[in-house]
Design a protein around this motif. Sequence first.
Motif, PDB file in Angstrom:
ATOM      1  N   GLY A 161     -47.574  69.927 -16.846  1.00  0.00           N
ATOM      2  CA  GLY A 161     -46.806  68.907 -17.153  1.00  0.00           C
ATOM      3  C   GLY A 161     -47.220  67.662 -16.647  1.00  0.00           C
ATOM      4  O   GLY A 161     -47.355  66.449 -17.311  1.00  0.00           O
ATOM      5  N   ARG A 162     -47.630  67.768 -15.112  1.00  0.00           N
ATOM      6  CA  ARG A 162     -48.339  66.359 -14.401  1.00  0.00           C
ATOM      7  C   ARG A 162     -49.600  66.224 -15.057  1.00  0.00           C
ATOM      8  O   ARG A 162     -49.711  65.085 -15.175  1.00  0.00           O
ATOM      9  CB  ARG A 162     -48.484  66.833 -12.957  1.00  0.00           C
ATOM     10  N   PHE A 163     -50.296  66.951 -15.526  1.00  0.00           N
ATOM     11  CA  PHE A 163     -51.544  66.911 -15.947  1.00  0.00           C
ATOM     12  C   PHE A 163     -51.289  65.981 -17.486  1.00  0.00           C
ATOM     13  O   PHE A 163     -52.214  64.964 -17.836  1.00  0.00           O
ATOM     14  CB  PHE A 163     -52.282  68.028 -16.603  1.00  0.00           C
ATOM     15  N   PHE A 164     -50.425  66.376 -18.432  1.00  0.00           N
ATOM     16  CA  PHE A 164     -50.244  65.456 -19.580  1.00  0.00           C
ATOM     17  C   PHE A 164     -49.604  64.223 -19.250  1.00  0.00           C
ATOM     18  O   PHE A 164     -49.579  63.367 -19.922  1.00  0.00           O
ATOM     19  CB  PHE A 164     -49.267  66.504 -20.629  1.00  0.00           C
ATOM     20  N   MET A 165     -48.627  64.199 -18.155  1.00  0.00           N
ATOM     21  CA  MET A 165     -48.118  63.047 -17.626  1.00  0.00           C
ATOM     22  C   MET A 165     -49.071  61.973 -17.330  1.00  0.00           C
ATOM     23  O   MET A 165     -48.936  60.817 -17.606  1.00  0.00           O
ATOM     24  CB  MET A 165     -47.089  63.162 -16.527  1.00  0.00           C
ATOM     25  N   LYS A 166     -50.234  62.458 -16.815  1.00  0.00           N
ATOM     26  CA  LYS A 166     -51.282  61.734 -16.179  1.00  0.00           C
ATOM     27  C   LYS A 166     -52.289  61.179 -17.294  1.00  0.00           C
ATOM     28  O   LYS A 166     -52.547  60.097 -17.303  1.00  0.00           O
ATOM     29  CB  LYS A 166     -52.145  62.427 -15.290  1.00  0.00           C
ATOM     30  N   ILE A 167     -52.323  62.138 -18.473  1.00  0.00           N
ATOM     31  CA  ILE A 167     -53.067  61.676 -19.578  1.00  0.00           C
ATOM     32  C   ILE A 167     -52.160  60.623 -20.333  1.00  0.00           C
ATOM     33  O   ILE A 167     -52.801  59.418 -20.779  1.00  0.00           O
ATOM     34  CB  ILE A 167     -53.353  62.724 -20.420  1.00  0.00           C
ATOM     35  N   ALA A 168     -50.760  60.619 -20.559  1.00  0.00           N
ATOM     36  CA  ALA A 168     -50.105  59.549 -21.047  1.00  0.00           C
ATOM     37  C   ALA A 168     -50.146  58.377 -20.234  1.00  0.00           C
ATOM     38  O   ALA A 168     -50.050  57.314 -20.646  1.00  0.00           O
ATOM     39  CB  ALA A 168     -48.560  60.074 -21.130  1.00  0.00           C
ATOM     40  N   LEU A 169     -50.180  58.632 -18.695  1.00  0.00           N
ATOM     41  CA  LEU A 169     -50.146  57.128 -18.085  1.00  0.00           C
ATOM     42  C   LEU A 169     -51.456  56.718 -18.164  1.00  0.00           C
ATOM     43  O   LEU A 169     -51.340  55.428 -18.208  1.00  0.00           O
ATOM     44  CB  LEU A 169     -49.895  57.771 -16.716  1.00  0.00           C
TER      45      LEU A 169
END
Length: 513
Positions: free
Chosen positions: A34-42
């Motif tokens: 989840g943090r990985f995809f959040m970082k991508i979105a960010l």
Amino acid sequence: MKKYSDLEFLRLSKGEKFLYKLTSFFAAIPRAIGRFFMKIALFFKNLGVGFGKELADLVMTFKNGDWKTRSSYLVMGFGSIARGQVLRGLMFLLFELVFIFYMIFAGAHWLSLLPSLGKIGPHEEYNAVLDAYTRVYGDNSFKILLYGVLTLFFIVAFIYTWRLNIQQNKLAEEYLKSGRRLKTGQDDLRSLVDEQFYKTLLALPLTGIMVFTVMPIVFMILVAFTNYDGAHDGYNNALFGWVGLDNFRTLLSWSGSGVNYSATFGEILTWTLIWAFFATFTNYFLGMFVAMMINKKGIKLKKVWRTILVMTIAIPQFISLLYVSKMFAKNGIVNGVLLDLGWIKQAIDFWGSQEHNALLPRVMVILINIWIGIPYLMLIATGILMNIPADLYESSRIDGANAWQQYTKITLPYMLFITGPYLLTSFTGNMNNFNVIFLLTGGAPTNAAASGASGSVGFTDLLITWLFKITTGAEAQYYLASVVGIMVFVVVAVISLVVYNVLPSIKNEEDFQ
């Protein structure tokens, strides 16, 4: 999952502690993803915000700048030359002239052909001189794709340089308005060998990385969206073109009958992960054990034992692995000795030429990889073990700790903390370990159910050896190999990012300082 405080955790039994740590690890995986995809979105959010800011700055700079700055929007370096920074201005102007020259005489041609990857393929034309039809070669799809990618990179470099040119003019204008002196050409040259010498040193390596690493990766990714193979090589046989997402559908879709690429990919990926796990951790713990045995007080001839083990590293794998492969063949020396001793009645099929005998060759490649990998880990572990403070062991012995407790409470935590990143890179490397599998078994025994999915797929094949088989032979399905390569990258990237974020070496960097 229940969370324990430090005091509650200490009251748990050994089994409960292990189970808690294990469940905590797996529970952390979804959060890490989840943090990985959040970082991508960010990242994309920041990219959009940054692009908006850059665009607004360009508009305001043109609106508020003087005529020298505005003219630099069209003629790069003109403002710098007009303000006395001749060397800097000439460099910008030269880059623009080279870009315009390239785009007129080559770049525009390659870009125009990039959407089709060629219009005229090899064909027969009548030759009046020879009075016969001869084969004539037209466009080259491979060259079009390659030079098209190069042109796109050149365009990106030009846009970046043009933006840098505008920034330099804006700063120069602000400097002059504030009464400060601008840098001369001599100042620029002196700066490149003094305070900005790091830029001078990094210029060539960075260019090399872009040309020999980033560009081939982009080229490989684009090949996955074409039908580039042996029958469509782009020049001699036929042109290749864009097919969109068809190759990904072929690999990932599940067909009820016929060749099933999805099932083949899943089976090979599963074995690849199993192989990487055992190849990494068997070498790790056995190499650590050997290092501890050799370093133990009272052991004589330590240098001799280390030298004997290092000999397996000194001998090239191309020689040692092929030799071991012949040793364990049906007519090899191992079967010969066992038959002579009467321990077996018929030769053992170590490499599993029969399809039903797939477990033994898989076990064999893992065991032989231990023989190859232990010396590396022994050398690494030796250096780390020598740096563990002896006071820790002395105090633990005074407190009544036995050898196993010292290992689990002192040695292993210290080793895992120091070598955590190495374990991750070793796991990734074993997923792409071509030598051991290819030189020992060549992927055998053949998996008849999966071999129709391009290449003679075997039960010991890893994704990397399957890639090799896909790209060789008459079919040479480069497009499918590219898709598999992208999928391997995705799998390795996800595993690496998840594990990297839960490593104690990263989360608790200050613990052993």
